[in-house]
Write a protein that holds these residues in place. Structure first.
Motif: not given
Length: 70
Positions: A9-36
């Motif tokens: 369950l923790a792994g699924i939550a982390l994967v979903l969180l990272s996918l949400i962050f990657m989606l945010a990074a594709s829309m906002n250049e500030v979020w793109a800084i934390i892509l790594p």
């Protein structure tokens, strides 16, 4: 018999969180800084999922051995 455990369950939550962050990074250049860091979170999520699957298989194997020795 346990079908899913806390590690999975923790792994699924982390994967979903990272996918949400990657989606945010594709829309906002500030979020793109934390892509790594997003890729690190994704890798940790998959590691937790693998650990959870391994633990579940290991627990089922040991519980089956205990039930056959009675």
């Amino acid at each position: 018999m346990e079908k899913i455990n806390a590690e999975t369950l923790a792994g699924i939550a982390l994967v979903l969180l990272s996918l949400i962050f990657m989606l945010a990074a594709s829309m906002n250049e500030v979020w793109a800084i934390i892509l790594p860091a997003d890729f690190l979170i994704l890798a940790l999520g998959f590691a937790f999922i693998a650990l959870g699957v391994y633990t579940t298989i290991n627990n089922r194997k040991h519980s089956h051995e205990k039930s056959t020795h009675h």
